[in-house]
Design a protein around this motif. Structure first.
Motif, PDB file in Angstrom:
ATOM      1  N   CYS A 158       0.818  -1.218   0.000  1.00 34.60           N
ATOM      2  CA  CYS A 158       0.000   0.000   0.000  1.00 34.60           C
ATOM      3  C   CYS A 158       0.852   1.268   0.000  1.00 34.60           C
ATOM      4  O   CYS A 158       0.381   2.336  -0.409  1.00 34.60           O
ATOM      5  N   ASN A 159       2.089   1.148   0.450  1.00 38.65           N
ATOM      6  CA  ASN A 159       2.947   2.330   0.598  1.00 38.65           C
ATOM      7  C   ASN A 159       4.088   2.386  -0.412  1.00 38.65           C
ATOM      8  O   ASN A 159       5.009   3.189  -0.248  1.00 38.65           O
ATOM      9  N   LEU A 160       4.031   1.563  -1.451  1.00 39.72           N
ATOM     10  CA  LEU A 160       5.140   1.500  -2.403  1.00 39.72           C
ATOM     11  C   LEU A 160       5.462   2.847  -3.037  1.00 39.72           C
ATOM     12  O   LEU A 160       6.622   3.157  -3.301  1.00 39.72           O
ATOM     13  N   THR A 161       4.451   3.641  -3.308  1.00 37.54           N
ATOM     14  CA  THR A 161       4.665   4.912  -4.010  1.00 37.54           C
ATOM     15  C   THR A 161       4.353   6.113  -3.123  1.00 37.54           C
ATOM     16  O   THR A 161       4.133   7.213  -3.628  1.00 37.54           O
ATOM     17  N   SER A 162       4.359   5.896  -1.813  1.00 39.88           N
ATOM     18  CA  SER A 162       4.014   6.991  -0.900  1.00 39.88           C
ATOM     19  C   SER A 162       5.217   7.858  -0.551  1.00 39.88           C
ATOM     20  O   SER A 162       5.056   8.997  -0.107  1.00 39.88           O
ATOM     21  N   GLY A 163       6.416   7.296  -0.709  1.00 41.52           N
ATOM     22  CA  GLY A 163       7.608   8.024  -0.301  1.00 41.52           C
ATOM     23  C   GLY A 163       7.891   7.940   1.181  1.00 41.52           C
ATOM     24  O   GLY A 163       8.889   8.471   1.663  1.00 41.52           O
ATOM     25  N   ARG A 164       7.012   7.251   1.923  1.00 39.97           N
ATOM     26  CA  ARG A 164       7.213   7.110   3.361  1.00 39.97           C
ATOM     27  C   ARG A 164       8.168   5.962   3.662  1.00 39.97           C
ATOM     28  O   ARG A 164       8.356   5.060   2.846  1.00 39.97           O
ATOM     29  N   ALA A 165       8.748   5.992   4.852  1.00 39.20           N
ATOM     30  CA  ALA A 165       9.682   4.945   5.262  1.00 39.20           C
ATOM     31  C   ALA A 165       8.967   3.598   5.320  1.00 39.20           C
ATOM     32  O   ALA A 165       7.801   3.510   5.727  1.00 39.20           O
ATOM     33  N   VAL A 166       9.676   2.555   4.899  1.00 42.26           N
ATOM     34  CA  VAL A 166       9.114   1.205   4.932  1.00 42.26           C
ATOM     35  C   VAL A 166       9.041   0.724   6.377  1.00 42.26           C
ATOM     36  O   VAL A 166      10.007   0.844   7.135  1.00 42.26           O
ATOM     37  N   LEU A 167       7.897   0.179   6.760  1.00 38.55           N
ATOM     38  CA  LEU A 167       7.689  -0.242   8.144  1.00 38.55           C
ATOM     39  C   LEU A 167       8.197  -1.650   8.427  1.00 38.55           C
ATOM     40  O   LEU A 167       8.478  -1.990   9.577  1.00 38.55           O
ATOM     41  N   HIS A 168       8.305  -2.473   7.389  1.00 37.31           N
ATOM     42  CA  HIS A 168       8.640  -3.882   7.595  1.00 37.31           C
ATOM     43  C   HIS A 168       9.823  -4.296   6.723  1.00 37.31           C
ATOM     44  O   HIS A 168      10.009  -3.774   5.628  1.00 37.31           O
ATOM     45  N   ARG A 169      10.595  -5.248   7.229  1.00 34.68           N
ATOM     46  CA  ARG A 169      11.681  -5.826   6.445  1.00 34.68           C
ATOM     47  C   ARG A 169      11.130  -7.013   5.647  1.00 34.68           C
ATOM     48  O   ARG A 169      10.266  -7.738   6.122  1.00 34.68           O
ATOM     49  N   HIS A 170      11.669  -7.206   4.471  1.00 33.52           N
ATOM     50  CA  HIS A 170      11.222  -8.314   3.637  1.00 33.52           C
ATOM     51  C   HIS A 170      12.407  -9.135   3.136  1.00 33.52           C
ATOM     52  O   HIS A 170      12.668 -10.215   3.660  1.00 33.52           O
TER      53      HIS A 170
ATOM     54  N   GLY B 137      16.285 -16.289   6.624  1.00 27.31           N
ATOM     55  CA  GLY B 137      15.910 -16.890   7.892  1.00 27.31           C
ATOM     56  C   GLY B 137      14.533 -17.535   7.885  1.00 27.31           C
ATOM     57  O   GLY B 137      14.288 -18.494   8.618  1.00 27.31           O
ATOM     58  N   GLU B 138      13.627 -17.016   7.068  1.00 28.35           N
ATOM     59  CA  GLU B 138      12.250 -17.517   7.043  1.00 28.35           C
ATOM     60  C   GLU B 138      12.024 -18.592   5.981  1.00 28.35           C
ATOM     61  O   GLU B 138      11.041 -19.332   6.056  1.00 28.35           O
ATOM     62  N   LYS B 139      12.906 -18.694   5.014  1.00 26.47           N
ATOM     63  CA  LYS B 139      12.724 -19.606   3.880  1.00 26.47           C
ATOM     64  C   LYS B 139      12.630 -21.054   4.355  1.00 26.47           C
ATOM     65  O   LYS B 139      13.576 -21.588   4.921  1.00 26.47           O
ATOM     66  N   PRO B 140      11.497 -21.706   4.146  1.00 19.71           N
ATOM     67  CA  PRO B 140      11.364 -23.094   4.598  1.00 19.71           C
ATOM     68  C   PRO B 140      12.316 -24.024   3.851  1.00 19.71           C
ATOM     69  O   PRO B 140      12.648 -23.799   2.683  1.00 19.71           O
ATOM     70  N   ALA B 141      12.741 -25.070   4.531  1.00 22.97           N
ATOM     71  CA  ALA B 141      13.604 -26.059   3.888  1.00 22.97           C
ATOM     72  C   ALA B 141      12.799 -27.005   3.006  1.00 22.97           C
ATOM     73  O   ALA B 141      13.364 -27.681   2.144  1.00 22.97           O
ATOM     74  N   VAL B 142      11.496 -27.049   3.227  1.00 24.12           N
ATOM     75  CA  VAL B 142      10.624 -27.929   2.447  1.00 24.12           C
ATOM     76  C   VAL B 142       9.988 -27.147   1.303  1.00 24.12           C
ATOM     77  O   VAL B 142       9.883 -25.919   1.348  1.00 24.12           O
TER      78      VAL B 142
END
Length: 202
Positions: A162-174, A180-185
């Motif tokens: 929702c904020n991709l083109t807002s120019g505001r700081a990103v709230l979450h890391r992706h 670290g989150e990538k499943p092994a399965v």
């Protein structure tokens, strides 16, 4: 010439050579396109992080074409490449194109809750027979907890989109969370988490 003919990384992405990961993915029910998309996105994010925006855009476009050709319309992975392209266009001052790509990503992400609820969860690798038995015994609870957790990540991704083109700081890391989150399965959780986390940070 095609990308696969001119790019030396193509065998690694598409699995043309002996590829243990591709073999494991196929045995788990993934298609070649599933793994190729993930690899394209990882390569594109690495290029973007290194400041090679033209290469990143080319790879994101390839991932987008692959997703639209190979994945169902509701597949959340179809939102990731347009979202990343929106970020890169916005950084270059292309607001109109960035907003068009953002709208595409958001249309897909409107179905995120349904996709998380429907994702297939494969048994996790465990360190002992005890853990395997406990997972089997409490499978419904394990699946419910995992879907709740992935649902929270998907909601964070929705906020980012929702904020991709807002120019505001990103709230979450992706992207920085992907390793670290990538499943092994190779299952539905890996597909959904790929859609959630294979996004440019910042």
């Amino acid at each position: 010439m095609s990308f696969t003919e001119t790019n030396t990384s193509a065998p690694r992405i598409w699995g043309f050579r002996r590829d243990a990961e591709l073999r494991a993915a196929r045995e788990a029910g993934w298609s070649r396109a599933d793994l190729a998309w993930e690899r394209l996105m990882e390569r594109a994010l690495a290029a973007a992080a290194a400041g090679r925006s033209r290469q990143a855009m080319r790879l994101f476009r390839l991932a987008d074409l692959l997703a639209r050709a190979a994945f169902p319309a509701a597949d959340l992975r179809r939102a990731a490449a347009p979202a990343n392209l929106a970020v890169l266009h916005f950084r270059r001052g292309g607001l109109a194109e960035a907003e068009r790509l953002q709208a595409r990503a958001l249309r897909v992400w409107a179905g995120a809750a349904v996709q998380v609820a429907a994702m297939r969860i494969a048994p996790r690798s465990r360190s002992s027979l005890f853990h395997l038995r406990m997972e089997a015994l409490h499978r419904d609870t394990f699946h419910a907890n995992l879907k709740t957790r992935v649902g929270r990540i998907a909601a964070e991704t929705g906020e980012t989109l929702c904020n991709l083109t807002s120019g505001r700081a990103v709230l979450h890391r992706h992207a920085s969370r992907w390793r670290g989150e990538k499943p092994a399965v190779f299952d539905g959780t890996r597909k959904v988490l790929g859609a959630c986390l294979l996004l440019i940070d910042g």
